[in-house]
Design an enzyme around this catalytic site. Structure first.
Site, short mmCIF file in Angstrom:
data_model
loop_
_atom_site.label_atom_id
_atom_site.label_comp_id
_atom_site.label_asym_id
_atom_site.label_seq_id
_atom_site.Cartn_x
_atom_site.Cartn_y
_atom_site.Cartn_z
N LYS A 111 -0.76 -9.57 6.37
CA LYS A 111 -0.91 -9.40 4.92
C LYS A 111 -0.64 -10.70 4.16
CE LYS A 111 -0.38 -4.50 4.08
NZ LYS A 111 0.35 -3.46 3.38
N LYS A 194 -9.22 -1.78 12.50
CA LYS A 194 -8.68 -0.48 12.11
C LYS A 194 -9.39 0.05 10.85
CE LYS A 194 -4.74 -0.47 10.00
NZ LYS A 194 -3.36 -0.67 9.60
N LYS A 197 -7.75 1.32 4.10
CA LYS A 197 -8.04 1.48 2.67
C LYS A 197 -8.50 0.18 2.06
CE LYS A 197 -4.15 4.63 2.34
NZ LYS A 197 -2.78 4.87 1.87
P1 TYM Z 1 -0.12 3.93 5.36
O1 TYM Z 1 -0.05 4.41 3.96
O2 TYM Z 1 -0.86 2.67 5.64
O3 TYM Z 1 -0.76 5.04 6.29
C1 TYM Z 1 -0.29 6.39 6.26
C2 TYM Z 1 -0.33 6.97 7.66
O4 TYM Z 1 -1.67 6.93 8.16
C3 TYM Z 1 -1.67 6.27 9.42
N1 TYM Z 1 -2.93 5.50 9.54
C4 TYM Z 1 -3.77 5.62 10.58
N2 TYM Z 1 -3.73 6.37 11.68
C5 TYM Z 1 -4.76 6.26 12.54
N3 TYM Z 1 -5.82 5.42 12.35
C6 TYM Z 1 -5.89 4.63 11.25
N4 TYM Z 1 -6.93 3.83 11.06
C7 TYM Z 1 -4.83 4.71 10.30
N5 TYM Z 1 -4.59 4.07 9.12
C8 TYM Z 1 -3.41 4.58 8.68
C9 TYM Z 1 -0.47 5.34 9.40
O5 TYM Z 1 -0.06 5.00 10.70
C10 TYM Z 1 0.54 6.18 8.66
O6 TYM Z 1 1.17 7.09 9.53
N6 TYM Z 1 4.38 1.82 6.11
C11 TYM Z 1 3.66 3.09 6.10
C12 TYM Z 1 4.22 4.09 5.11
C13 TYM Z 1 5.68 4.38 5.25
C14 TYM Z 1 6.28 5.16 6.27
C15 TYM Z 1 7.67 5.18 5.94
C16 TYM Z 1 5.79 5.85 7.38
C17 TYM Z 1 6.66 3.95 4.42
N7 TYM Z 1 7.86 4.44 4.83
C18 TYM Z 1 8.59 5.85 6.77
C19 TYM Z 1 6.72 6.54 8.18
C20 TYM Z 1 8.09 6.53 7.88
C21 TYM Z 1 2.21 2.81 5.70
O7 TYM Z 1 1.91 1.82 5.09
O8 TYM Z 1 1.35 3.82 5.99
#
Ligand code: TYM
Length: 330
Positions: A111, A194, A197
């Protein structure tokens, strides 16, 4: 006792990766465990956000949770910024996290890119806030996609460092739950990137609010190779493998079962079947999301009630942390 926590950032659109890698699994877990699902707006502001859009996106993620089948009677759905203890615990944990651990985080490197000097402190400290999210509730299990694995390993390390420092067993070491056929859903335009968004091409992803025509067009235009059949070979045919994984996850089958089902089919016929399956599965979710988005009072009410319940769980745990550290208590 098992406690489940997971978070989703309110940025951009929810897509098929979020749904298959995370949200659909949240729904399965709510019946058997004590679950908290959080819209992590404090994480979202580690990159610049438009204020009105951030609020809209937080409601949209909540609507997505509800439309996918999360029930406020069975789990706690809330906004991170509304439970102030997240930020408070993050600061305390900052004081237990060596820079060397943060320097290994690949997501920060990706990032921040080349402009590391301009990257903000919040982006660097992001994984510590994530550890705080999880540890604030003494979480034991964290359902996430593959991309969050490294962050959760760090959360375990931080929990261990804290416990050792005070010779107590305050935080359980949280277990990542990364299972199923779609723990890493890839872009429809590039089988080695991947689904995300932030990809500038909307054709790279299926959004949960896409209608049937858009879903059909996106799968039709999805990149594939020139081999006619349906074979799972992620090294040689990454795009085809991704579509097979998506089909498997949507249908609740294994990859082998999908390949067997389409053993005699042309790849184009497989793509049509995948489109039908995706429209059938995601259509009702998208429609329900749109209905809920039109009723923001209802969505806000759920978030308010969720924040109160999450706060009540966090209070005694943060008090325990403060006692351990020697911070003044009211
Ligand atoms: P975020 O918002 O990017 O994504 C949310 C969830 O979706 C999953 N994900 C995917 N799974 C499979 N294939 C993909 N292409 C894909 N893109 C996203 C992510 O693995 C996630 O489970 N840092 C985290 C948010 C967070 C969090 C936490 C998660 C903040 N605090 C505590 C667990 C526990 C994030 O940016 O997810």
């Amino acid at each position: 006792m098992k406690r489940v926590f997971s978070g989703v950032q309110p940025t951009g659109n929810l897509h098929l990766g979020n749904y298959l890698g995370a949200i659909r699994r949240f729904v399965e877990l709510q019946n058997d465990f004590d679950c908290l699902y959080c819209i992590v707006d404090l994480h979202a502001i580690t990159v610049p956000q438009d204020p009105a859009e951030l609020l809209r996106a937080a409601r949209e993620v909540t609507a997505g949770f509800l439309a996918a089948g999360l029930k406020p009677e069975r789990c706690i759905i809330f906004n991170q910024s509304q439970v102030r203890e997240h930020g408070h615990l993050a600061w305390i944990l900052n004081c237990f996290t060596p820079l060397g651990w943060l320097n290994r985080m690949t997501q920060f490197k990706e990032k921040a890119g080349k402009s590391r000097e301009e990257a903000v402190l919040g982006l660097y400290a992001y994984p510590v806030l994530m550890a705080a999210d999880v540890l604030l509730y003494k979480t034991t299990h964290v359902p996430v996609g593959e991309d969050q694995k490294q962050h959760l390993e760090l959360a375990r390390d931080i929990a261990g460092a804290f416990n050792r420092r005070y010779g107590i067993d305050l935080f359980p070491l949280p277990e990542p739950m990364i299972t199923g056929a779609a723990t890493r859903v890839m872009s429809l335009r590039d089988g080695t990137a991947k689904m995300s968004k932030s990809d500038p091409s909307d054709y790279s992803r299926i959004n949960l609010t896409d209608g049937p025509d858009v879903i059909a067009k996106k799968f039709q235009k999805a990149r594939t190779d020139s081999e006619p059949g349906v074979g799972y070979d992620p090294e040689r045919r990454p795009e085809a493998a991704n579509l097979i994984n998506i089909y498997a996850a949507l249908a609740g089958l294994t990859r082998d079962e999908v390949c067997a089902r389409f053993a005699d089919a042309q790849f184009s016929a497989f793509k049509r079947a995948l489109t039908d399956l995706a429209v059938e599965t995601l259509g009702p979710v998208g429609n329900e999301m749109k209905r809920l988005m039109a009723d923001s009072g209802h969505v806000d009410g759920i978030l308010r009630a969720g924040a109160e319940r999450a706060s009540a769980l966090a209070q005694p745990i943060i008090a325990e942390v403060e006692r351990a550290v020697g911070l003044h208590q009211p």
